[in-house]
Scaffold this motif. Structure first.
Motif, PDB file in Angstrom:
ATOM      1  N   ARG A  27     -34.106  14.748  13.475  1.00  0.00           N
ATOM      2  CA  ARG A  27     -35.100  15.072  14.493  1.00  0.00           C
ATOM      3  C   ARG A  27     -34.485  15.380  15.854  1.00  0.00           C
ATOM      4  NH1 ARG A  27     -39.415  10.720  15.106  1.00  0.00           N
ATOM      5  NH2 ARG A  27     -37.632   9.306  15.250  1.00  0.00           N
ATOM      6  N   GLY A  28     -33.146  15.495  15.893  1.00  0.00           N
ATOM      7  CA  GLY A  28     -32.461  15.648  17.165  1.00  0.00           C
ATOM      8  C   GLY A  28     -32.852  16.891  17.936  1.00  0.00           C
ATOM      9  N   ARG A  29     -32.779  18.041  17.301  1.00  0.00           N
ATOM     10  CA  ARG A  29     -33.108  19.293  17.995  1.00  0.00           C
ATOM     11  C   ARG A  29     -34.571  19.303  18.437  1.00  0.00           C
ATOM     12  NH1 ARG A  29     -31.140  24.186  18.642  1.00  0.00           N
ATOM     13  NH2 ARG A  29     -29.322  23.772  17.331  1.00  0.00           N
ATOM     14  N   GLN A  30     -35.424  18.804  17.580  1.00  0.00           N
ATOM     15  CA  GLN A  30     -36.861  18.815  17.863  1.00  0.00           C
ATOM     16  C   GLN A  30     -37.204  17.967  19.083  1.00  0.00           C
ATOM     17  OE1 GLN A  30     -39.127  17.312  14.576  1.00  0.00           O
ATOM     18  NE2 GLN A  30     -41.087  17.386  15.676  1.00  0.00           N
ATOM     19  N   PHE A  31     -36.495  16.839  19.260  1.00  0.00           N
ATOM     20  CA  PHE A  31     -36.901  15.885  20.283  1.00  0.00           C
ATOM     21  C   PHE A  31     -35.983  15.832  21.509  1.00  0.00           C
ATOM     22  CE2 PHE A  31     -39.237  14.132  16.631  1.00  0.00           C
ATOM     23  CZ  PHE A  31     -40.496  14.005  17.229  1.00  0.00           C
ATOM     24  N   TYR A  32     -34.946  16.670  21.571  1.00  0.00           N
ATOM     25  CA  TYR A  32     -34.026  16.598  22.710  1.00  0.00           C
ATOM     26  C   TYR A  32     -34.757  16.829  24.029  1.00  0.00           C
ATOM     27  CZ  TYR A  32     -30.647  18.062  26.178  1.00  0.00           C
ATOM     28  OH  TYR A  32     -29.944  18.208  27.347  1.00  0.00           O
ATOM     29  N   GLU A  33     -35.505  17.905  24.124  1.00  0.00           N
ATOM     30  CA  GLU A  33     -36.198  18.218  25.383  1.00  0.00           C
ATOM     31  C   GLU A  33     -37.228  17.140  25.723  1.00  0.00           C
ATOM     32  OE1 GLU A  33     -35.474  20.418  27.502  1.00  0.00           O
ATOM     33  OE2 GLU A  33     -34.050  21.626  26.357  1.00  0.00           O
ATOM     34  N   PRO A  98     -33.639   6.541  18.164  1.00  0.00           N
ATOM     35  CA  PRO A  98     -33.507   6.682  16.711  1.00  0.00           C
ATOM     36  C   PRO A  98     -34.144   7.973  16.211  1.00  0.00           C
ATOM     37  CG  PRO A  98     -35.157   5.017  17.250  1.00  0.00           C
ATOM     38  CD  PRO A  98     -34.589   5.485  18.544  1.00  0.00           C
ATOM     39  N   LEU A  99     -33.308   8.981  15.978  1.00  0.00           N
ATOM     40  CA  LEU A  99     -33.798  10.301  15.593  1.00  0.00           C
ATOM     41  C   LEU A  99     -33.269  10.736  14.233  1.00  0.00           C
ATOM     42  CD1 LEU A  99     -33.237  12.157  19.015  1.00  0.00           C
ATOM     43  CD2 LEU A  99     -35.325  11.050  18.193  1.00  0.00           C
ATOM     44  N   GLY A 100     -32.758   9.780  13.450  1.00  0.00           N
ATOM     45  CA  GLY A 100     -32.167  10.122  12.166  1.00  0.00           C
ATOM     46  C   GLY A 100     -33.124   9.942  11.004  1.00  0.00           C
ATOM     47  N   ALA A 106     -31.078   0.832  14.642  1.00  0.00           N
ATOM     48  CA  ALA A 106     -32.187   0.695  15.590  1.00  0.00           C
ATOM     49  C   ALA A 106     -33.232  -0.276  15.046  1.00  0.00           C
ATOM     50  CB  ALA A 106     -32.815   2.055  15.872  1.00  0.00           C
ATOM     51  N   ARG A 107     -33.539  -0.203  13.764  1.00  0.00           N
ATOM     52  CA  ARG A 107     -34.504  -1.135  13.169  1.00  0.00           C
ATOM     53  C   ARG A 107     -33.976  -2.575  13.249  1.00  0.00           C
ATOM     54  NH1 ARG A 107     -38.294   1.831   9.988  1.00  0.00           N
ATOM     55  NH2 ARG A 107     -37.575   3.956   9.552  1.00  0.00           N
ATOM     56  N   THR A 108     -32.669  -2.752  13.048  1.00  0.00           N
ATOM     57  CA  THR A 108     -32.079  -4.083  13.105  1.00  0.00           C
ATOM     58  C   THR A 108     -32.321  -4.745  14.452  1.00  0.00           C
ATOM     59  OG1 THR A 108     -30.366  -3.607  11.456  1.00  0.00           O
ATOM     60  CG2 THR A 108     -29.878  -5.349  13.024  1.00  0.00           C
ATOM     61  N   VAL A 109     -32.260  -3.965  15.529  1.00  0.00           N
ATOM     62  CA  VAL A 109     -32.447  -4.542  16.868  1.00  0.00           C
ATOM     63  C   VAL A 109     -33.872  -4.335  17.377  1.00  0.00           C
ATOM     64  CG1 VAL A 109     -30.019  -4.397  17.482  1.00  0.00           C
ATOM     65  CG2 VAL A 109     -31.512  -2.459  17.985  1.00  0.00           C
ATOM     66  N   GLY A 110     -34.799  -3.996  16.472  1.00  0.00           N
ATOM     67  CA  GLY A 110     -36.213  -3.992  16.817  1.00  0.00           C
ATOM     68  C   GLY A 110     -36.727  -2.761  17.504  1.00  0.00           C
ATOM     69  N   ILE A 111     -36.033  -1.625  17.349  1.00  0.00           N
ATOM     70  CA  ILE A 111     -36.483  -0.378  17.973  1.00  0.00           C
ATOM     71  C   ILE A 111     -36.967   0.567  16.878  1.00  0.00           C
ATOM     72  CG2 ILE A 111     -35.865   1.574  19.441  1.00  0.00           C
ATOM     73  CD1 ILE A 111     -33.623  -0.157  20.603  1.00  0.00           C
ATOM     74  N   PRO A 113     -38.583   4.072  15.112  1.00  0.00           N
ATOM     75  CA  PRO A 113     -38.303   5.492  15.378  1.00  0.00           C
ATOM     76  C   PRO A 113     -39.439   6.155  16.149  1.00  0.00           C
ATOM     77  CG  PRO A 113     -38.962   5.193  13.102  1.00  0.00           C
ATOM     78  CD  PRO A 113     -38.842   3.818  13.690  1.00  0.00           C
ATOM     79  N   ASP A 114     -39.605   5.734  17.402  1.00  0.00           N
ATOM     80  CA  ASP A 114     -40.683   6.219  18.257  1.00  0.00           C
ATOM     81  C   ASP A 114     -40.127   6.380  19.667  1.00  0.00           C
ATOM     82  OD1 ASP A 114     -43.730   6.435  18.957  1.00  0.00           O
ATOM     83  OD2 ASP A 114     -42.922   4.909  20.326  1.00  0.00           O
ATOM     84  N   LEU A 115     -40.227   7.581  20.235  1.00  0.00           N
ATOM     85  CA  LEU A 115     -39.609   7.848  21.533  1.00  0.00           C
ATOM     86  C   LEU A 115     -40.195   6.993  22.644  1.00  0.00           C
ATOM     87  CD1 LEU A 115     -38.997  11.707  21.770  1.00  0.00           C
ATOM     88  CD2 LEU A 115     -37.319   9.874  21.611  1.00  0.00           C
ATOM     89  N   ASP A 116     -41.500   6.807  22.630  1.00  0.00           N
ATOM     90  CA  ASP A 116     -42.113   5.997  23.683  1.00  0.00           C
ATOM     91  C   ASP A 116     -41.539   4.583  23.694  1.00  0.00           C
ATOM     92  OD1 ASP A 116     -43.772   7.919  24.788  1.00  0.00           O
ATOM     93  OD2 ASP A 116     -45.366   7.558  23.339  1.00  0.00           O
ATOM     94  N   THR A 117     -41.450   3.969  22.509  1.00  0.00           N
ATOM     95  CA  THR A 117     -40.927   2.613  22.417  1.00  0.00           C
ATOM     96  C   THR A 117     -39.457   2.565  22.804  1.00  0.00           C
ATOM     97  OG1 THR A 117     -42.481   2.135  20.634  1.00  0.00           O
ATOM     98  CG2 THR A 117     -40.611   0.632  20.888  1.00  0.00           C
ATOM     99  N   ALA A 118     -38.702   3.575  22.377  1.00  0.00           N
ATOM    100  CA  ALA A 118     -37.277   3.600  22.700  1.00  0.00           C
ATOM    101  C   ALA A 118     -37.046   3.705  24.204  1.00  0.00           C
ATOM    102  CB  ALA A 118     -36.609   4.776  21.981  1.00  0.00           C
ATOM    103  N   VAL A 119     -37.792   4.572  24.878  1.00  0.00           N
ATOM    104  CA  VAL A 119     -37.634   4.715  26.328  1.00  0.00           C
ATOM    105  C   VAL A 119     -38.123   3.469  27.050  1.00  0.00           C
ATOM    106  CG1 VAL A 119     -38.342   6.050  28.351  1.00  0.00           C
ATOM    107  CG2 VAL A 119     -37.701   7.237  26.247  1.00  0.00           C
ATOM    108  N   THR A 120     -39.216   2.880  26.587  1.00  0.00           N
ATOM    109  CA  THR A 120     -39.696   1.637  27.181  1.00  0.00           C
ATOM    110  C   THR A 120     -38.646   0.539  27.067  1.00  0.00           C
ATOM    111  OG1 THR A 120     -42.008   2.184  26.726  1.00  0.00           O
ATOM    112  CG2 THR A 120     -41.491  -0.130  27.067  1.00  0.00           C
TER     113      THR A 120
END
Length: 307
Positions: A27-33, A98-100, A106-111, A113-120
């Motif tokens: 999902r890297g290219r899709q979500f970079y911007e 987490p864009l893979g 990321a799941r191990t440390v409770g994050i 695969p959601d951009l809002d949660t990751a940025v928060t």
């Protein structure tokens, strides 16, 4: 080195960051911007931003050289593992996007695969120290796979991964299984020697594999590596144990068979077997696997285990 509290406060106050996204991840290219925009809206001062098609390590090194307090890495487990290896023992925290395909670390440390949660997590989380594994001389965040999984990692078509996500791996494995011979594997650790016949062995540093929990009590800062075979010598046993792991991992513990929880081990096989480290090919057996405790600083949600 700043304390974890000092680094947390500096990240929250100064918001000095660099963004590196593997544009080849699922999902890297899709979500970079989108990630770039969200980080700016969250108040981060991006000293640099990279959408990487190749030469990931070079881009990560350029990002490190800019001297941010937070390096935000976007991609799958291979990308995160590479970033973690390069940030080990530095006065700098790793932020996870987490864009893979499976996003195990990321799941191990409770994050999730959601951009809002990751940025928060990067704005409201805390800096913690987590362990790294070392396979031979290669640090890693999540796992080492020996046998069939290593062959799958080098064979799964990238287009299939993008279309089907996690399902691409079992589909590829089914195609390879018909001609895969079982391994006689020997694990030596803590004065013990364990021998078993299997198609697949994993050694995990984190708590997830293939997007599912390994056990209910494994995490990234427990000072333990978890070694376990998947099934016995028959293909039916491999399929049955793979399904059992996926369905019951959240209910199992490190004290159950077949898990071996140690901080260092030596693994050899009756013939040289391919090895993959967080989804990347990494030589063959025999192999020493050990821990580098508290080697990496990451931004994690409040309440994540930190010892």
């Amino acid at each position: 080195m700043r304390t974890k509290q000092q680094l947390t406060e500096d990240i929250r106050r100064e918001r000095r960051a660099v963004l590196v996204v593997n544009a080849k991840s699922r999902r890297g290219r899709q979500f970079y911007e989108d990630a770039h925009e969200r980080l700016l809206k969250a108040g981060f001062k991006l000293l640099g931003a990279y959408a990487v098609e190749r030469d990931l390590e070079q881009s990560l090194q350029q990002a490190i050289d800019l001297g941010p307090d937070l390096l935000v890495a976007g991609g799958g487990d291979g990308t995160i593992s590479t970033a973690g290896r390069m940030l080990a023992h530095r006065d700098m925290a790793l932020g996870l996007l987490p864009l893979g395909t499976t996003n195990n670390f990321a799941r191990t440390v409770g994050i999730p695969p959601d951009l809002d949660t990751a940025v928060t997590t990067m704005t409201e989380g805390l800096v913690i120290d987590v362990d790294l594994g070392i396979a031979g001389d290669m640090p890693f965040t999540n796992h080492v796979g020996i046998g069939l999984s290593a062959e799958v990692m080098t064979s799964v078509p990238s287009g299939l991964k993008k279309r089907l996500g996690r399902l691409a791996y079992p589909i590829t494995a089914l195609g390879l299984m018909a001609r895969h011979r079982p391994l006689r594997a020997t694990v030596r650790a803590d004065g013990r020697e364990i021998v078993f016949s299997t198609h697949q062995v994993y050694v995990a540093n984190g708590g997830f594999h293939a997007g599912r929990p390994i056990t209910a009590d494994a995490h990234a800062d427990d000072r333990l590596l978890v070694a376990y075979p998947v099934g016995g010598s028959t293909r039916l046993e491999l399929l049955r144990e793979t399904a059992r792991n996926a369905l019951t991992g959240h209910r199992r513990t490190l004290h159950e068979r077949p898990f071996l929880a140690v901080n260092e081990l030596w693994l050899e096989t009756d013939r040289p077997a391919a090895v993959e480290v967080d989804g990347e090919p990494c030589g063959q057996t025999p192999l020493r696997i050990a821990l580098d405790a508290n080697a990496l600083r990451i931004m994690a949600p409040p309440g994540t285990p930190d010892h």
